[in-house]
Design an enzyme around this catalytic site. Structure first.
Site, PDB file in Angstrom:
ATOM      1  N   ASP A  67       0.062   5.187  -0.056  1.00  0.00           N
ATOM      2  CA  ASP A  67      -0.619   6.236   0.715  1.00  0.00           C
ATOM      3  C   ASP A  67       0.357   7.120   1.484  1.00  0.00           C
ATOM      4  O   ASP A  67       1.544   6.817   1.599  1.00  0.00           O
ATOM      5  CB  ASP A  67      -1.654   5.621   1.666  1.00  0.00           C
ATOM      6  CG  ASP A  67      -1.157   4.350   2.362  1.00  0.00           C
ATOM      7  OD1 ASP A  67       0.065   4.133   2.387  1.00  0.00           O
ATOM      8  OD2 ASP A  67      -1.980   3.590   2.891  1.00  0.00           O
ATOM      9  N   ASN A 136      -9.774  -3.760  10.024  1.00  0.00           N
ATOM     10  CA  ASN A 136     -11.128  -3.536   9.505  1.00  0.00           C
ATOM     11  C   ASN A 136     -11.227  -3.861   8.012  1.00  0.00           C
ATOM     12  O   ASN A 136     -12.224  -3.575   7.375  1.00  0.00           O
ATOM     13  CB  ASN A 136     -11.570  -2.083   9.761  1.00  0.00           C
ATOM     14  CG  ASN A 136     -10.661  -1.072   9.063  1.00  0.00           C
ATOM     15  OD1 ASN A 136      -9.738  -1.446   8.347  1.00  0.00           O
ATOM     16  ND2 ASN A 136     -10.925   0.213   9.268  1.00  0.00           N
ATOM     17  N   HIS A 138      -9.203  -2.658   5.610  1.00  0.00           N
ATOM     18  CA  HIS A 138      -8.782  -1.612   4.665  1.00  0.00           C
ATOM     19  C   HIS A 138      -7.531  -2.043   3.897  1.00  0.00           C
ATOM     20  O   HIS A 138      -6.723  -2.827   4.389  1.00  0.00           O
ATOM     21  CB  HIS A 138      -8.603  -0.253   5.355  1.00  0.00           C
ATOM     22  CG  HIS A 138      -7.387  -0.084   6.204  1.00  0.00           C
ATOM     23  ND1 HIS A 138      -7.348   0.740   7.310  1.00  0.00           N
ATOM     24  CD2 HIS A 138      -6.140  -0.613   6.131  1.00  0.00           C
ATOM     25  CE1 HIS A 138      -6.151   0.723   7.847  1.00  0.00           C
ATOM     26  NE2 HIS A 138      -5.390  -0.097   7.159  1.00  0.00           N
ATOM     27  N   GLU A 143     -10.837   2.804   3.446  1.00  0.00           N
ATOM     28  CA  GLU A 143     -11.535   2.311   4.625  1.00  0.00           C
ATOM     29  C   GLU A 143     -12.882   1.693   4.223  1.00  0.00           C
ATOM     30  O   GLU A 143     -13.398   1.982   3.146  1.00  0.00           O
ATOM     31  CB  GLU A 143     -11.790   3.483   5.591  1.00  0.00           C
ATOM     32  CG  GLU A 143     -10.536   4.204   6.061  1.00  0.00           C
ATOM     33  CD  GLU A 143      -9.758   3.429   7.131  1.00  0.00           C
ATOM     34  OE1 GLU A 143      -9.947   2.204   7.268  1.00  0.00           O
ATOM     35  OE2 GLU A 143      -8.935   4.054   7.821  1.00  0.00           O
TER      36      GLU A 143
HETATM   37  C1  F6R Z   1       0.092   1.303   4.648  1.00  0.00           C
HETATM   38  C2  F6R Z   1      -1.158   0.687   4.259  1.00  0.00           C
HETATM   39  C3  F6R Z   1      -2.077   0.110   5.286  1.00  0.00           C
HETATM   40  C4  F6R Z   1      -1.394  -1.003   6.084  1.00  0.00           C
HETATM   41  C5  F6R Z   1      -2.351  -1.610   7.102  1.00  0.00           C
HETATM   42  C6  F6R Z   1      -1.683  -2.686   7.950  1.00  0.00           C
HETATM   43  O1  F6R Z   1       0.780   1.809   3.523  1.00  0.00           O
HETATM   44  O2  F6R Z   1      -1.448   0.667   3.101  1.00  0.00           O
HETATM   45  O3  F6R Z   1      -3.213  -0.403   4.633  1.00  0.00           O
HETATM   46  O4  F6R Z   1      -0.959  -1.998   5.200  1.00  0.00           O
HETATM   47  O5  F6R Z   1      -2.845  -0.613   7.942  1.00  0.00           O
HETATM   48  O6  F6R Z   1      -0.668  -2.103   8.724  1.00  0.00           O
HETATM   49  P1  F6R Z   1       0.302  -3.019   9.597  1.00  0.00           P
HETATM   50  O7  F6R Z   1       1.124  -3.821   8.660  1.00  0.00           O
HETATM   51  O8  F6R Z   1       1.133  -2.033  10.380  1.00  0.00           O
HETATM   52  O9  F6R Z   1      -0.577  -3.867  10.453  1.00  0.00           O
END
Ligand code: F6R
Length: 235
Positions: A67, A136, A138, A143
């Site tokens: 992403d 959440n 995702h 989401e």
């Molecule tokens: C980022 C991504 C997100 C993160 C998620 C957890 O490329 O795909 O889904 O993996 O938001 O983020 P952290 O590891 O910072 O808690």
């Protein structure tokens, strides 16, 4: 879906590092699906250590990131392109031309989504996909919603995600509200998936691994994947 618990983030990095090293050793031109965020950092540090010790060669590896924020150029310190360059790519012998992150500044974001899907399809899909998980549920920026996403798409970020990510921005108002994310389809088509999570995600990991398969918890889709491993750090 296999759930592995390890003591801490360092052990998680090493455990995931073993899986990545084995996969790259078995297929030197593997396509890796990569994630940003805090949780993968110990894995990236582990991969850099292995490369520096002469144990890993990235010269033929290709990468596709999950992403990118809409509107942030790759030179912006909070862009995911910048994150990948700083935390992994510039420390290893990967060819920058083989590293791919959606372009959040593309003139037409829908065209960029279609280009990204075609790129992944052209590679024959993803060999090993790394995922983190949002509180959440995702994955990527897919989401919780009424239906599982399919292809790469633009998304409006959930308030919880904007709040969680505001820790990286000097001013919370600067957090982009929109992003491009790979869809659940290409994630699920990856031949192997590794999800990493810290102890603060234990609750949502339990829902994703043991709960109902529902787009309200996007990570629950992994229950349908034939080779998905979740590595949860207990502290
Ligand atoms: C980022 C991504 C997100 C993160 C998620 C957890 O490329 O795909 O889904 O993996 O938001 O983020 P952290 O590891 O910072 O808690």
């Amino acid at each position: 879906m296999k759930l592995i618990t390890v003591k801490n983030a360092d052990e998680m990095g090493k455990y995931a590092g073993d899986i990545f090293a084995e996969a790259i050793g078995a297929k030197p031109d593997i396509v890796l699906g990569l994630a940003t965020g805090s949780t993968p950092l110990p894995l990236y540090a582990d991969l850099i250590r292995r490369y520096e010790a002469g144990g890993l060669d990235f010269s033929q590896v290709r990468t596709v990131n999950l992403d990118e924020y809409a509107g942030l150029p790759g030179t912006h310190e909070q862009s995911y392109r910048y994150f990948m360059d700083e935390n992994l790519f510039r420390h290893i012998n990967i060819d920058p031309a083989n590293t791919h992150v959606p372009d959040g500044c593309a003139e037409n974001l829908d065209d960029e989504c279609a280009r990204y899907d075609a790129l992944i399809d052209g590679f024959g899909g993803i060999g090993l996909q790394l995922l983190g998980i949002g509180r959440n549920g995702h994955i990527g920026f897919n989401e919780p919603s009424g239906a599982f996403s399919k292809g790469t798409q633009t998304v409006l970020l959930a308030e919880a995600t904007i709040e969680a990510n505001s820790r990286f921005f000097a001013d919370p108002a600067e957090v982009p509200r929109m992003a491009i994310t790979m869809g659940i389809r290409h994630i699920m088509l990856a031949r192997k998936i590794v999800m990493v999570a810290g102890s603060e995600k234990a609750g949502i990991i339990d829902q994703a691994v043991n709960g109902e398969i529902t787009p309200l918890v996007p990570a629950s889709a992994l229950q349908m994947h034939p080779d998905a491993t979740v590595i949860l750090a207990l502290e």
